[in-house]
Design an enzyme around this catalytic site. Structure first.
Site, short mmCIF file in Angstrom:
data_model
loop_
_atom_site.label_atom_id
_atom_site.label_comp_id
_atom_site.label_asym_id
_atom_site.label_seq_id
_atom_site.Cartn_x
_atom_site.Cartn_y
_atom_site.Cartn_z
N ALA A 12 6.57 -12.94 -40.08
CA ALA A 12 6.97 -14.02 -41.01
C ALA A 12 6.26 -15.23 -40.94
CB ALA A 12 7.91 -14.75 -40.63
N ARG A 17 -3.17 -21.41 -41.48
CA ARG A 17 -5.26 -21.15 -40.76
C ARG A 17 -5.96 -19.86 -41.54
NH1 ARG A 17 -5.28 -21.92 -34.93
NH2 ARG A 17 -7.11 -22.09 -34.63
C1 UD1 Z 1 4.29 -16.33 -28.72
C2 UD1 Z 1 5.24 -16.36 -27.43
C3 UD1 Z 1 4.33 -16.56 -26.36
C4 UD1 Z 1 2.94 -15.77 -26.45
C5 UD1 Z 1 2.31 -15.70 -27.65
C6 UD1 Z 1 1.70 -14.33 -27.18
C7 UD1 Z 1 7.51 -17.18 -28.53
C8 UD1 Z 1 8.36 -18.85 -28.13
N1 UD1 Z 1 6.44 -17.65 -27.89
O1 UD1 Z 1 4.32 -17.83 -28.99
O2 UD1 Z 1 5.17 -16.72 -25.30
O3 UD1 Z 1 2.06 -16.08 -24.88
O4 UD1 Z 1 3.57 -15.16 -28.49
O5 UD1 Z 1 0.61 -14.66 -29.08
O6 UD1 Z 1 7.86 -15.75 -28.37
N2 UD1 Z 1 7.90 -15.90 -35.97
C9 UD1 Z 1 8.95 -15.89 -36.78
N3 UD1 Z 1 9.82 -16.50 -37.19
C10 UD1 Z 1 9.47 -17.97 -36.22
C11 UD1 Z 1 8.78 -18.34 -35.62
C12 UD1 Z 1 7.71 -16.75 -35.12
O7 UD1 Z 1 8.60 -14.76 -37.67
O8 UD1 Z 1 10.42 -18.21 -36.40
C13 UD1 Z 1 6.52 -14.57 -36.26
C14 UD1 Z 1 5.36 -15.14 -35.62
O9 UD1 Z 1 5.11 -15.27 -37.46
C15 UD1 Z 1 4.42 -14.72 -34.75
C16 UD1 Z 1 5.46 -14.93 -34.08
O10 UD1 Z 1 6.80 -14.56 -34.79
O11 UD1 Z 1 4.09 -13.56 -35.89
C17 UD1 Z 1 5.35 -14.80 -32.63
O12 UD1 Z 1 5.25 -17.22 -33.06
P1 UD1 Z 1 4.60 -18.26 -32.59
O13 UD1 Z 1 4.50 -19.35 -33.89
O14 UD1 Z 1 3.20 -17.19 -33.50
O15 UD1 Z 1 4.11 -18.02 -31.36
P2 UD1 Z 1 3.82 -18.39 -30.24
O16 UD1 Z 1 3.31 -20.18 -30.29
O17 UD1 Z 1 2.43 -17.55 -30.65
#
Ligand code: UD1
Ligand code: MG
Length: 452
Positions: A12, A17
């Site tokens: 998603a 960036r």
């Molecule tokens: C997440 C992890 C973190 C880990 C890191 C590794 C969680 C809460 N945290 O953090 O522990 O160290 O990844 O890279 O899981 N996404 C959705 N829908 C949402 C939110 C996120 O599809 O509502 C997807 C994003 O597009 C992404 C992934 O989930 O592909 C991770 O989300 P992101 O916001 O990047 O989490 P991080 O803060 O990086």
């Protein structure tokens, strides 16, 4: 009975960036969109079903995903309420019932099937939740794995962590395995009581512990879980992918003199004893058979290079090129949609497009197949053991019979029967002494001009 497996790929990310109109997971590594890398890895780890969770640009992702795997399911997460919420967007596929559920991110294309297979083995031996961790020199931004007595107790997101917890360098790579038996119940118990007000998938660790279910972390290399957020990050991942692939190719018996200058596509196939010289680029759909030689500065795309064939230096093979064994395509030669039979040679400065070239034919320097009339493409057929003299233009559609000989500088507009000689150019005339006359006259004119 083999255990069944569902992969839920979170895709998603808007990728703001990246400064792009293309959704982040559709940016390519080794010529293949990142989300397709993750799908292929899931398939290699024997996942039966793949569910993709997309965000706003769902249609674009949907098309590419379905082209790759028509049975993949695409779900749209309409509100971005956290990673656990995203997984639950694929609830319908989870409800269908699988032994193993893998939660993957669409922006981590360096993941390997071996790691997923290890995670599945942990699920098979009873884990309810299996987390893929890694050690980071700089853990900033990652969720930290909190362990006690060798057991994984919780994952703490950076912004919710205490100063002591932030010292921990064992991090969450984001990839997780869930036992299908407990997955929905655990996911539904996750609350959004954190600083961001999101449903964190990572909270599943504490929820499982509270339910006395076995939770475990296994470790991967940091590079394997590297996620892409920026164009620079994309280039970093590409560099690692290329490096891994060069190493894999060399291990499989391919010689690379300057590995760091050779670029492969995600689908490049190179057999053993192939020698690839420096500065070669492989686009999609290339197969190079045993013992072939790809010489410096060549660009190949959609081409098959037969055993023992030689390509380049400075050759361009475009889609539809099929070179049989022991053929030769030399410097400054472009080949498109053309089949060369065994032993055929095109050594220099030539364009061959929409053609069939017979065994042991020799195509002289500067030969052009004129395949395009401004509206349509036409075919040139060149028989076995023919000789096409240098600087000939073969105006398609045209057929040169077996064993025929085309004189240099010919413009061939009619078929040439087998074994014949075709000469299609003005006949040479030698005028006695006229060369000297012209020179003398030119000198006289020059003198008169400089006198004035
Ligand atoms: C997440 C992890 C973190 C880990 C890191 C590794 C969680 C809460 N945290 O953090 O522990 O160290 O990844 O890279 O899981 N996404 C959705 N829908 C949402 C939110 C996120 O599809 O509502 C997807 C994003 O597009 C992404 C992934 O989930 O592909 C991770 O989300 P992101 O916001 O990047 O989490 P991080 O803060 O990086
Ligand atoms: Mg992230």
């Amino acid at each position: 009975m083999a255990r069944t497996c569902l992969a839920v790929i979170l895709a998603a990310g808007e990728g703001t960036r990246m400064n792009s109109t293309l959704p982040k997971v559709l940016h390519s590594v080794a010529g293949l969109p990142m989300v397709l890398h993750v799908m292929r890895v899931s398939q290699k780890a024997k996942c039966d079903t793949i569910s993709i969770v997309t965000g706003k640009s769902a249609e674009k992702v949907d098309k590419i995903v379905k082209d790759e795997n028509p049975s993949a399911m695409v779900f749209e997460q309409t509100q971005r309420l956290g990673t656990a919420h995203a997984v639950l967007a694929a609830r319908q596929s989870i409800e269908a019932g699988y032994d193993d559920i893998l939660v993957l991110f669409g922006d981590t294309p360096l993941l390997t099937p071996e790691t997923l297979i290890k995670m599945r083995a942990e699920l098979a031996s009873g884990a309810a939740v299996i987390v893929l961790g890694f050690h980071a020199d700089d853990p900033t931004g990652y969720g930290r794995l909190l362990q006690k007595d060798g057991k994984l107790r919780a994952i703490r997101e950076e912004r919710d962590a205490s100063d002591v917890e932030r010292q921990i360098k064992f991090c969450n790579g984001g990839i997780m395995g869930l036992s299908g038996e407990h997955a929905l119940q655990l996911l539904d118990s996750i609350k959004n009581d954190n600083s961001k007000g999101e449903y964190y998938l990572t909270d599943i660790v504490e929820v499982a512990n509270a339910n006395d279910l076995p939770v475990k972390a296994i470790e991967a290399e940091e590079t394997e879980v590297m996620g892409v957020n920026t164009r620079e990050g994309l280039a970093d991942v590409e560099a690692i992918w290329q490096q891994n692939t060069r190493r894999r190719m060399m291990e499989a018996g391919v010689s690379l003199q300057a590995p760091q200058t050779v670029f492969f596509h995600a689908d490049t196939v190179v057999e053993s004893d192939v020698n690839v010289e420096p500065n070669v680029v492989f686009g999609s759909g290339v197969v190079v058979r045993k013992g072939a030689k790809i010489r410096a500065f060549s660009h190949l795309e959609g081409a098959t290079v037969g055993a023992g064939a030689e390509v380049g230096p400075f050759a361009r093979l475009r889609p539809g090129t099929d070179l049989a064994e022991n053929t030769k395509v030399g410097n400054f030669v472009e080949v498109k949609n053309a089949v060369l039979a065994s032993g055929a040679k095109i050594n220099h400065l030539t364009y061959v497009g929409d053609a069939e070239i017979g065994e042991r034919a020799n195509i002289g320097a500067g030969t052009i197949t004129c395949n395009y009339d401004g509206a349509n493409k036409h075919k040139t057929i060149i028989g076995a053991e023919t000789f096409i003299g240098s600087n000939s233009a073969l105006v398609a559609p045209v057929t040169i019979g077996d064993g025929a000989y085309v004189a240099s500088g010919s413009v061939i507009v009619e078929d040439v029967p087998a074994q014949d000689l075709a000469i299609a150019r003005g006949r040479q005339v030698n005028k006695a002494g006229r060369g000297r006359q012209i020179r003398e006259e030119n000198i006289r004119i020059k003198k008169e001009r400089t006198k004035k």
